[in-house]
Design an enzyme around this catalytic site. Structure first.
Site, mmCIF file in Angstrom:
data_model
loop_
_atom_site.group_PDB
_atom_site.id
_atom_site.type_symbol
_atom_site.label_atom_id
_atom_site.label_comp_id
_atom_site.label_asym_id
_atom_site.label_seq_id
_atom_site.Cartn_x
_atom_site.Cartn_y
_atom_site.Cartn_z
ATOM 1 N N PRO A 1 7.149 19.617 84.408
ATOM 2 C CA PRO A 1 6.529 20.125 83.178
ATOM 3 C C PRO A 1 6.534 21.659 83.137
ATOM 4 O O PRO A 1 6.585 22.274 82.094
ATOM 5 C CB PRO A 1 5.094 19.600 83.254
ATOM 6 C CG PRO A 1 5.084 18.574 84.301
ATOM 7 C CD PRO A 1 6.222 18.838 85.224
ATOM 8 N N GLU B 1 1.787 13.985 90.915
ATOM 9 C CA GLU B 1 1.580 15.325 90.350
ATOM 10 C C GLU B 1 2.766 16.237 90.673
ATOM 11 O O GLU B 1 2.668 17.449 90.523
ATOM 12 C CB GLU B 1 0.288 15.931 90.927
ATOM 13 C CG GLU B 1 -0.971 15.147 90.589
ATOM 14 C CD GLU B 1 -1.147 14.965 89.091
ATOM 15 O OE1 GLU B 1 -1.263 13.804 88.642
ATOM 16 O OE2 GLU B 1 -1.116 15.981 88.365
ATOM 17 N N ARG C 1 28.060 14.225 77.522
ATOM 18 C CA ARG C 1 28.759 14.186 76.230
ATOM 19 C C ARG C 1 29.620 15.438 76.034
ATOM 20 O O ARG C 1 30.481 15.470 75.165
ATOM 21 C CB ARG C 1 27.806 14.013 75.067
ATOM 22 C CG ARG C 1 26.884 15.182 74.806
ATOM 23 C CD ARG C 1 25.902 14.855 73.707
ATOM 24 N NE ARG C 1 26.548 14.828 72.396
ATOM 25 C CZ ARG C 1 26.785 15.913 71.656
ATOM 26 N NH1 ARG C 1 26.498 17.111 72.123
ATOM 27 N NH2 ARG C 1 27.334 15.812 70.462
ATOM 28 N N ASP D 1 28.264 20.119 66.861
ATOM 29 C CA ASP D 1 27.005 19.452 66.510
ATOM 30 C C ASP D 1 25.856 20.469 66.479
ATOM 31 O O ASP D 1 26.047 21.648 66.682
ATOM 32 C CB ASP D 1 26.736 18.322 67.507
ATOM 33 C CG ASP D 1 26.504 18.871 68.899
ATOM 34 O OD1 ASP D 1 26.311 18.078 69.808
ATOM 35 O OD2 ASP D 1 26.520 20.109 69.058
HETATM 36 N N1 LIG Z 1 9.271 18.074 80.127
HETATM 37 C C1 LIG Z 1 8.530 17.346 81.059
HETATM 38 C C2 LIG Z 1 8.892 17.040 82.373
HETATM 39 C C3 LIG Z 1 7.843 16.302 82.893
HETATM 40 C C4 LIG Z 1 7.718 15.786 84.271
HETATM 41 C C5 LIG Z 1 8.823 15.836 85.141
HETATM 42 C C6 LIG Z 1 8.703 15.391 86.444
HETATM 43 C C7 LIG Z 1 7.456 14.903 86.890
HETATM 44 C C8 LIG Z 1 6.992 14.434 88.148
HETATM 45 C C9 LIG Z 1 5.656 14.082 87.978
HETATM 46 N N2 LIG Z 1 5.311 14.336 86.691
HETATM 47 C C10 LIG Z 1 3.958 14.108 86.150
HETATM 48 C C11 LIG Z 1 3.177 15.395 86.098
HETATM 49 C C12 LIG Z 1 2.216 15.526 85.132
HETATM 50 C C13 LIG Z 1 1.461 16.698 85.061
HETATM 51 C C14 LIG Z 1 1.665 17.717 85.966
HETATM 52 C C15 LIG Z 1 2.648 17.589 86.947
HETATM 53 C C16 LIG Z 1 3.419 16.407 87.017
HETATM 54 C C17 LIG Z 1 6.376 14.842 85.998
HETATM 55 C C18 LIG Z 1 6.504 15.260 84.696
HETATM 56 N N3 LIG Z 1 6.899 16.179 81.953
HETATM 57 N N4 LIG Z 1 7.340 16.814 80.828
#
Ligand SMILES: Nc1cc(-c2ccc3ccn(Cc4ccccc4)c3c2)n[nH]1
Length: 242
Positions: A88, A115, A157, A172
């Protein structure tokens, strides 16, 4: 291109073998290998997570298991990898990222859950290979697997031979920095709605102008940030109305 994905849910990535990517794999354009992270655990419960230092909710994925898994997976092919870790807090994955990844010989994806993965894993491999923590959007998923499906599709793609119609990848959305305008096909009138006259005129200059105007209009309305980011020389005099 070789793609390795390390995950505790290999079944989640099964779609990578279907349809568009399936054909590309059959044609040898893309080689996809899935690896179950739990294969590198040594305890009866196949533990991949532990409580976070400093307290707080949830669990963090253990560095030892990831280290053994990534060492083994990276060593399994001689092509130098770019390690991609969906997160995230990652840098935004955009069409420009997809274009850059499409030039790589090999991508190794580390799919976190809980997490996330102990930060020392990214820090360790960043000393040997390019490592990207990438976000596919400003929303929170449960793990990295869905992000890998998105990233692999956006990259695959762009590889020559993967798409039946190569023109569409080059022209695109986002390729010229604008959103795609509206598209139409038969019938000429559907539920009382007619296809815009200009598209049936055969006047290719007028059609190109109309399409550009619709793309500019839609971009101005829905993604003014993209319009603002366009280099000056990408908008001609006729575009100035937007
Ligand atoms: N764009 C995007 C990517 C992710 C993502 C990617 C990998 C992981 C691995 C665990 N989590 C859950 C998580 C929730 C909150 C805080 C930290 C980790 C993930 C979320 N969420 N949104």
């Amino acid at each position: 291109m070789r793609i390795d994905v390390v995950t505790i849910f290999p079944g989640y990535l099964a779609p990578l073998r279907e349809s568009l990517l399936g054909r590309a794999a059959d044609a040898g354009l893309i080689e996809v290998a899935l690896h179950d992270l739990r294969s590198w655990t040594h305890d009866v419960h196949q533990t991949v997570d532990d409580a976070p230092y400093g307290g707080g909710p949830g669990m963090v994925m253990r560095p030892q298991v990831w280290g053994e898994a990534l060492d083994a997976v990276i060593a399994s092919d001689s092509r130098p990898p770019r390690l991609v870790v969906p997160a995230p807090a990652g840098r935004s994955f955009t069409q420009a990222t997809a274009r850059a990844y499409a030039t790589e010989q090999r991508l190794v994806f580390a799919c976190g859950r809980y997490e996330g993965i102990d930060q020392r894993v990214v820090d360790h491999y960043s000393r040997q290979f390019p490592v990207d923590e990438v976000s596919i959007g400003d929303y929170v998923l449960v793990g990295g697997e869905a992000a890998v499906l998105v990233i692999v599709e956006a990259v695959a793609r762009l590889l020559p031979g993967v798409l039946g119609n190569p023109r569409s990848a080059a022209e695109d959305s986002f390729s010229d920095g604008l959103l795609e305008g509206p598209a139409y096909t038969r019938p000429e009138v559907w539920r009382g709605q007619a296809v815009p006259e200009v598209l049936r005129s055969g006047n290719h200059g007028a059609i190109a102008r109309w399409r550009r105007d619709r793309a500019l209009e839609r971009t101005a309305k829905r993604r003014p940030d993209l319009l603002a980011a366009l280099p000056e020389d990408r908008l001609d005099a006729a575009d100035q109305a937007f």
